[in-house]
Design an enzyme around this catalytic site. Structure first.
Site, PDB file in Angstrom:
ATOM      1  CD  GLU A   1      -2.988   5.308   6.729  1.00  0.00           C
ATOM      2  OE1 GLU A   1      -2.969   5.365   5.486  1.00  0.00           O
ATOM      3  OE2 GLU A   1      -2.056   4.812   7.400  1.00  0.00           O
TER       4      GLU A   1
ATOM      5  N   GLY B   1       3.028  -1.172   4.307  1.00  0.00           N
ATOM      6  CA  GLY B   1       3.043   0.267   4.059  1.00  0.00           C
ATOM      7  C   GLY B   1       4.468   0.735   3.796  1.00  0.00           C
ATOM      8  N   GLY B   2       5.090   1.359   4.787  1.00  0.00           N
ATOM      9  CA  GLY B   2       6.404   1.993   4.620  1.00  0.00           C
ATOM     10  C   GLY B   2       7.442   1.138   3.907  1.00  0.00           C
TER      11      GLY B   2
ATOM     12  N   GLY C   1       2.554   2.303  10.813  1.00  0.00           N
ATOM     13  CA  GLY C   1       3.474   3.431  10.715  1.00  0.00           C
ATOM     14  C   GLY C   1       4.183   3.774  12.001  1.00  0.00           C
TER      15      GLY C   1
ATOM     16  CB  SER D   1       5.367  -1.808  12.019  1.00  0.00           C
ATOM     17  OG  SER D   1       4.968  -0.472  12.286  1.00  0.00           O
TER      18      SER D   1
ATOM     19  CG  HIS E   1      -5.812   1.619   5.207  1.00  0.00           C
ATOM     20  ND1 HIS E   1      -5.406   2.594   6.078  1.00  0.00           N
ATOM     21  CD2 HIS E   1      -4.767   0.766   5.058  1.00  0.00           C
ATOM     22  CE1 HIS E   1      -4.147   2.347   6.429  1.00  0.00           C
ATOM     23  NE2 HIS E   1      -3.738   1.253   5.824  1.00  0.00           N
TER      24      HIS E   1
ATOM     25  CG  ASN F   1      -1.764   1.204   1.369  1.00  0.00           C
ATOM     26  OD1 ASN F   1      -1.759   2.065   0.483  1.00  0.00           O
ATOM     27  ND2 ASN F   1      -2.490   1.308   2.464  1.00  0.00           N
ATOM     28  CD1 TRP F   2       3.101   0.816  -3.106  1.00  0.00           C
ATOM     29  CD2 TRP F   2       3.638   2.203  -4.767  1.00  0.00           C
ATOM     30  NE1 TRP F   2       3.827   0.104  -4.028  1.00  0.00           N
ATOM     31  CE2 TRP F   2       4.169   0.924  -5.054  1.00  0.00           C
ATOM     32  CE3 TRP F   2       3.848   3.237  -5.688  1.00  0.00           C
ATOM     33  CZ2 TRP F   2       4.903   0.659  -6.216  1.00  0.00           C
ATOM     34  CZ3 TRP F   2       4.566   2.979  -6.846  1.00  0.00           C
ATOM     35  CH2 TRP F   2       5.098   1.701  -7.099  1.00  0.00           C
ATOM     36  CE  LYS F   3      -0.242   3.139   4.724  1.00  0.00           C
ATOM     37  NZ  LYS F   3      -0.157   3.199   6.185  1.00  0.00           N
TER      38      LYS F   3
ATOM     39  CD  GLU G   1      -3.292  -2.619   7.188  1.00  0.00           C
ATOM     40  OE1 GLU G   1      -2.188  -2.829   6.679  1.00  0.00           O
ATOM     41  OE2 GLU G   1      -3.929  -1.578   6.988  1.00  0.00           O
TER      42      GLU G   1
HETATM   43  P1  13P Z   1       3.112   0.399   7.721  1.00  0.00           P
HETATM   44  O1  13P Z   1       3.678  -0.868   7.113  1.00  0.00           O
HETATM   45  O2  13P Z   1       3.819   1.617   7.268  1.00  0.00           O
HETATM   46  O3  13P Z   1       2.969   0.283   9.191  1.00  0.00           O
HETATM   47  O4  13P Z   1       1.621   0.547   7.112  1.00  0.00           O
HETATM   48  C1  13P Z   1       0.753  -0.526   7.151  1.00  0.00           C
HETATM   49  C2  13P Z   1      -0.444  -0.197   6.372  1.00  0.00           C
HETATM   50  O5  13P Z   1      -1.203   0.684   6.730  1.00  0.00           O
HETATM   51  C3  13P Z   1      -0.695  -0.953   5.138  1.00  0.00           C
HETATM   52  O6  13P Z   1      -1.967  -0.724   4.645  1.00  0.00           O
END
Ligand code: 13P
Length: 255
Positions: A98, A233-234, A172, A212, A96, A10-12, A166
């Site tokens: 967010e 994510g990251g 994050g 994470s 998600h 997930n590149w956000k 998640e």
């Molecule tokens: P991180 O891997 O940056 O914690 O993000 C997870 C995420 O929200 C994937 O959708």
């Protein structure tokens, strides 16, 4: 038979076309094409169309980070499931944390998105997870169950559904759930899938862990019986790290 792992990035809200092309090049260079893992990248909406074309015929599929449930109309800024499909998307992430926390999405709104996306032929990655205060109040299972009950029902095609667990406190933050914490919730989610869709769906449906996930903790998480991959994510913004997580998922099923 072991479920085939599924790792999605997930590149956000990261990367322009130029940056994204470099990242994709790096992923392709490091990724061994015969790994027994399904792989998806979910870049920002501006990149879905070019990437949908570029990955056609490769082992990598493209997913969107969001979708609207209406097929068309006066919904400024929104994108329909049919538009995603036409852009070359195979997957869409729905629910998600967010989107839930920052954009007020939840309940029936998410359910409509899942129904519309499945009926358009997209595969859905449906996210659930508790906040830190909910975990500390021992409400994790209750929250996850409510999030599933609000959105999923037996009339949906569970073969095109993935659930991503998640925990919000792990996203994050660099603080991942331990394998034991992840396994406990994943087993609960699988049981709940069984009660909604039946035993066969429960044994086939893939449950990703997200929050994470890094190269250093992926193997431990992927080794859990009910963890079938990751929503990253990251770490998915660094080609070597993303591929290393994919390799850990492959190794967990002997691939
Ligand atoms: P991180 O891997 O940056 O914690 O993000 C997870 C995420 O929200 C994937 O959708």
């Amino acid at each position: 038979m072991a479920r085939r792992p599924f790792v999605a990035g997930n590149w956000k809200m990261h990367t322009t076309l130029v940056e994204a092309r470099a990242l994709m090049k790096g992923i392709r260079e490091h990724l061994s094409p015969d790994l027994a893992v399904d792989v998806a990248v979910c870049p920002p909406a501006t990149l879905l169309y070019p990437f949908g074309r570029e990955v056609d015929g490769t082992a990598i599929k493209v997913g969107a980070q969001n979708v609207h449930f209406e097929p068309k109309g006066a919904f400024t800024g929104e994108i329909s499931p049919g538009m995603l499909k036409a852009a070359g998307c195979a997957y869409v992430i729905i629910g998600h944390s967010e989107r839930r926390a920052l954009f007020g999405e939840g309940g029936d709104f998410l359910r409509k998105k899942v129904i519309a996306s499945l009926s358009e032929g997209l595969e859905v990655i449906f996210c659930v997870g508790e906040s830190l205060s909910e975990r500390e109040a021992s409400e994790t299972m209750h929250v996850v169950e409510r999030q599933m009950d609000e959105v999923l029902s037996s009339d949906m095609d569970s073969s095109r559904l993935t659930v991503a667990y998640e925990p919000v406190w792990a996203i994050g933050t660099g603080r991942n759930a331990t394998p034991e914490q992840a396994q406990e919730v994943h087993a609960f989610i699988r049981g709940k899938i069984g009660s909604i869709f039946g035993a066969e769906a429960a044994s086939n449906l893939r449950i990703q862990y997200g929050g994470s996930v890094k190269p250093g903790n992926a193997a431990g998480l992927m080794a859990c019986a009910d963890v079938d991959g990751a929503l990253v994510g990251g770490a998915c913004l660094v080609a070597e790290d993303f591929v290393s997580i994919i390799s850990a998922a492959a190794a967990s099923v002997g691939g």
